[in-house]
Design an enzyme around this catalytic site. Sequence first.
Site, short mmCIF file in Angstrom:
data_model
loop_
_atom_site.label_atom_id
_atom_site.label_comp_id
_atom_site.label_asym_id
_atom_site.label_seq_id
_atom_site.Cartn_x
_atom_site.Cartn_y
_atom_site.Cartn_z
N ARG A 1 168.96 54.40 -31.41
CA ARG A 1 168.31 54.04 -30.14
C ARG A 1 169.32 53.94 -29.01
O ARG A 1 169.02 54.27 -27.86
CB ARG A 1 167.63 52.67 -30.26
CG ARG A 1 166.63 52.55 -31.34
CD ARG A 1 166.07 51.15 -31.35
NE ARG A 1 165.39 50.86 -30.10
CZ ARG A 1 164.17 51.24 -29.80
NH1 ARG A 1 163.47 51.93 -30.67
NH2 ARG A 1 163.63 50.93 -28.65
N ARG B 1 176.01 51.99 -40.46
CA ARG B 1 175.83 52.08 -39.01
C ARG B 1 176.60 50.98 -38.29
O ARG B 1 176.93 51.15 -37.11
CB ARG B 1 174.34 51.93 -38.66
CG ARG B 1 173.52 53.12 -39.08
CD ARG B 1 172.13 53.01 -38.49
NE ARG B 1 172.25 52.52 -37.12
CZ ARG B 1 171.33 51.79 -36.51
NH1 ARG B 1 170.23 51.47 -37.12
NH2 ARG B 1 171.51 51.40 -35.27
N CYS C 1 160.78 51.40 -34.49
CA CYS C 1 161.97 50.80 -35.10
C CYS C 1 161.52 49.80 -36.16
O CYS C 1 160.49 49.14 -36.00
CB CYS C 1 162.78 50.10 -34.01
SG CYS C 1 164.25 49.27 -34.64
N ARG D 1 160.26 47.30 -29.75
CA ARG D 1 161.42 47.66 -28.93
C ARG D 1 161.12 48.65 -27.79
O ARG D 1 161.62 49.77 -27.77
CB ARG D 1 162.56 48.20 -29.82
CG ARG D 1 162.92 47.21 -30.91
CD ARG D 1 164.15 47.59 -31.64
NE ARG D 1 165.37 47.34 -30.89
CZ ARG D 1 166.59 47.60 -31.36
NH1 ARG D 1 166.74 48.12 -32.55
NH2 ARG D 1 167.65 47.34 -30.63
N LYS E 1 180.68 47.03 -32.16
CA LYS E 1 179.82 48.23 -32.07
C LYS E 1 179.00 48.21 -30.79
O LYS E 1 178.91 49.21 -30.09
CB LYS E 1 178.87 48.26 -33.29
CG LYS E 1 177.66 49.16 -33.12
CD LYS E 1 176.78 49.19 -34.35
CE LYS E 1 175.70 48.15 -34.41
NZ LYS E 1 174.53 48.40 -33.53
N ASN E 2 178.40 47.05 -30.50
CA ASN E 2 177.45 47.01 -29.38
C ASN E 2 178.13 46.98 -28.01
O ASN E 2 177.46 47.05 -26.99
CB ASN E 2 176.47 45.84 -29.57
CG ASN E 2 175.53 46.11 -30.73
OD1 ASN E 2 175.45 47.25 -31.23
ND2 ASN E 2 174.83 45.09 -31.20
N ASP F 1 170.75 39.05 -34.58
CA ASP F 1 171.55 39.89 -35.49
C ASP F 1 172.19 39.10 -36.64
O ASP F 1 172.82 39.70 -37.52
CB ASP F 1 172.65 40.63 -34.71
CG ASP F 1 172.09 41.69 -33.79
OD1 ASP F 1 170.90 42.03 -33.93
OD2 ASP F 1 172.83 42.18 -32.92
N1 EPU Z 1 162.69 44.36 -24.48
C1 EPU Z 1 161.61 44.69 -23.73
N2 EPU Z 1 161.71 45.76 -22.88
C2 EPU Z 1 162.86 46.47 -22.74
C3 EPU Z 1 163.98 46.12 -23.51
C4 EPU Z 1 163.87 45.05 -24.38
O1 EPU Z 1 160.56 44.06 -23.81
O2 EPU Z 1 162.89 47.41 -21.94
C5 EPU Z 1 162.61 43.24 -25.42
C6 EPU Z 1 162.92 43.64 -26.86
O3 EPU Z 1 161.79 44.17 -27.52
C7 EPU Z 1 163.38 42.33 -27.45
C8 EPU Z 1 164.12 41.67 -26.29
O4 EPU Z 1 163.63 42.32 -25.11
O5 EPU Z 1 162.29 41.53 -27.79
C9 EPU Z 1 165.62 41.80 -26.33
O6 EPU Z 1 165.99 43.14 -26.61
P1 EPU Z 1 167.32 43.79 -26.04
O7 EPU Z 1 166.96 44.81 -25.04
O8 EPU Z 1 168.26 42.71 -25.65
O9 EPU Z 1 167.88 44.54 -27.31
P2 EPU Z 1 168.66 45.91 -27.35
O10 EPU Z 1 169.50 46.04 -26.14
O11 EPU Z 1 167.71 47.00 -27.67
C10 EPU Z 1 170.80 44.97 -28.47
C11 EPU Z 1 171.57 45.26 -29.72
C12 EPU Z 1 170.79 44.77 -30.92
C13 EPU Z 1 170.51 43.28 -30.76
C14 EPU Z 1 169.79 43.00 -29.44
C15 EPU Z 1 169.58 41.54 -29.15
C16 EPU Z 1 172.81 47.25 -29.19
C17 EPU Z 1 173.04 48.69 -29.41
N3 EPU Z 1 171.80 46.69 -29.84
O12 EPU Z 1 169.59 45.71 -28.59
O13 EPU Z 1 171.63 44.97 -32.04
O14 EPU Z 1 169.72 42.81 -31.82
O15 EPU Z 1 170.56 43.57 -28.35
O16 EPU Z 1 170.77 40.86 -29.12
O17 EPU Z 1 173.55 46.60 -28.46
C18 EPU Z 1 172.16 45.40 -34.27
O18 EPU Z 1 173.34 45.55 -33.91
O19 EPU Z 1 171.80 45.30 -35.48
C19 EPU Z 1 171.11 45.33 -33.25
C20 EPU Z 1 169.82 45.55 -33.51
#
Ligand code: EPU
Length: 420
Positions: free
Chosen positions: A92, A399, A116, A121, A22-23, A307
């Site tokens: 998101r 999802r 969230c 996030r 998915k991701n 995850d």
């Molecule tokens: N963060 C920031 N600023 C940003 C972006 C992220 O401070 O601009 C922080 C976040 O709050 C968090 C950390 O950085 O503490 C890592 O977040 P990341 O950006 O890596 O997460 P994401 O890209 O929003 C993806 C996956 C998530 C998964 C995370 C971590 C997708 C669509 N989502 O989210 O997947 O938990 O990486 O591996 O790829 C899920 O599939 O259930 C899911 C939540």
Amino acid sequence: MDKFLIEGGNSLKGEVKIKGSKNSALPILAATLLCEDEFVIENVPLLRDIFTMKKVLEILGVSVFIEGDRVKVDTRGAVGYEAPYELVKQMRASYYVLGPLIARLGRAMVSLPGGCAIGTRPIDLHIRGLKKLKANISITHGYVDAYVTKLKGSHIFLEGPNGPSVGATINVMTAATLAKGVTVIEGAAMEPEVEDVANFLNKCGAKIEGQGTRRIEIKGVKKLHGCEYKIIPDRIEAGTLAVGAAISRGEVFLKGAKKVHFESSLNKLKEVGADIIVEKDGVAVKMDRDIGSTDIETAPFPGFPTDMQAQFTALLSLSDGISIVREKIFEERFMHVMELVRMGADIRREGDYVVVKGVPYLYGAEVMASDLRASAALVLAGLSASGTTIVRRIYHIDRGYENIEERLRKLGARIWRQEE
Ligand code: EPU
């Protein structure tokens, strides 16, 4: 709203084919916006989030046809630049259109996702990275409003307080493919999904190196083109079903799963007593011992994935000892804990960690899913519990897991979907 009814007590046995990630699929579908052409994306999981991304692309003027696990995308012709709140609030990951739109059109208006269930996030790193590429960005009326004449390559350090960001790395890397000059992202996320998106972009004519490491280098090109691409298997689905085998004292072959993608989860399963056999075409997980205890701390890849935290918390609640599970990525990702307690688990939260005292058995109860992985944890707990478990609000699980009840039933589980 549907719910799951689960009669616990059966071991999972047999083979299950792991669906596409998915991701990976979400940012790859969004990245098709970078150019005007046709694409065929294979091994796309049929999930609610994928249908939401389809809607986002369609609202922007792109044609998307889903035929089984193949998705045909046609981005020829004019596309719009606004991703509205109605869609972004549902998912998101809609913000993955931001990088491609600003790179192709020099203009993007993407709604801020808002709160969230698993943590605050923020998306400050996405914005910081795109600003470094010389995009002008402001937040107006709940939208990220971005414009630029031409993106310019830059040297960017992209880590935040909790380490690298998967989403920001992908958004900035994607935008940089069409920037003038070279972009270097330091502190890049190393997750397999980042690598998959980079491989897809390279197949479209991008020049990216270093994907899968902390330093990604992108040489901007003038134009990209369409391609055919196959998405990697979903390591979190594989990990969840592996925990399903362990918690139900079963034996499951995860066809298509790649060990390198979920080694930290497999190592933890070994530590608590499971046997893991890696074959050429997948990974077998077998559990015929008592579940041992272990400590877990979530971390960016290749560390233990956030995850998988909820699913392991469910597993460890049936261990023969005490485990500490610490969540370092999303501060509020503990909504499953009180639901597991309702099933007889002995878990106490202390700030960013939980203390899990193993109990001999869980019992069925009515529980409520709060987010995607939390709902997976409740389903796993229900498989091993005595009696009937009812999991409500399972739209969360839809999802991220395709047809999960049918696939679990094929492995011997007694789980049914019912309309409320
Ligand atoms: N963060 C920031 N600023 C940003 C972006 C992220 O401070 O601009 C922080 C976040 O709050 C968090 C950390 O950085 O503490 C890592 O977040 P990341 O950006 O890596 O997460 P994401 O890209 O929003 C993806 C996956 C998530 C998964 C995370 C971590 C997708 C669509 N989502 O989210 O997947 O938990 O990486 O591996 O790829 C899920 O599939 O259930 C899911 C939540």
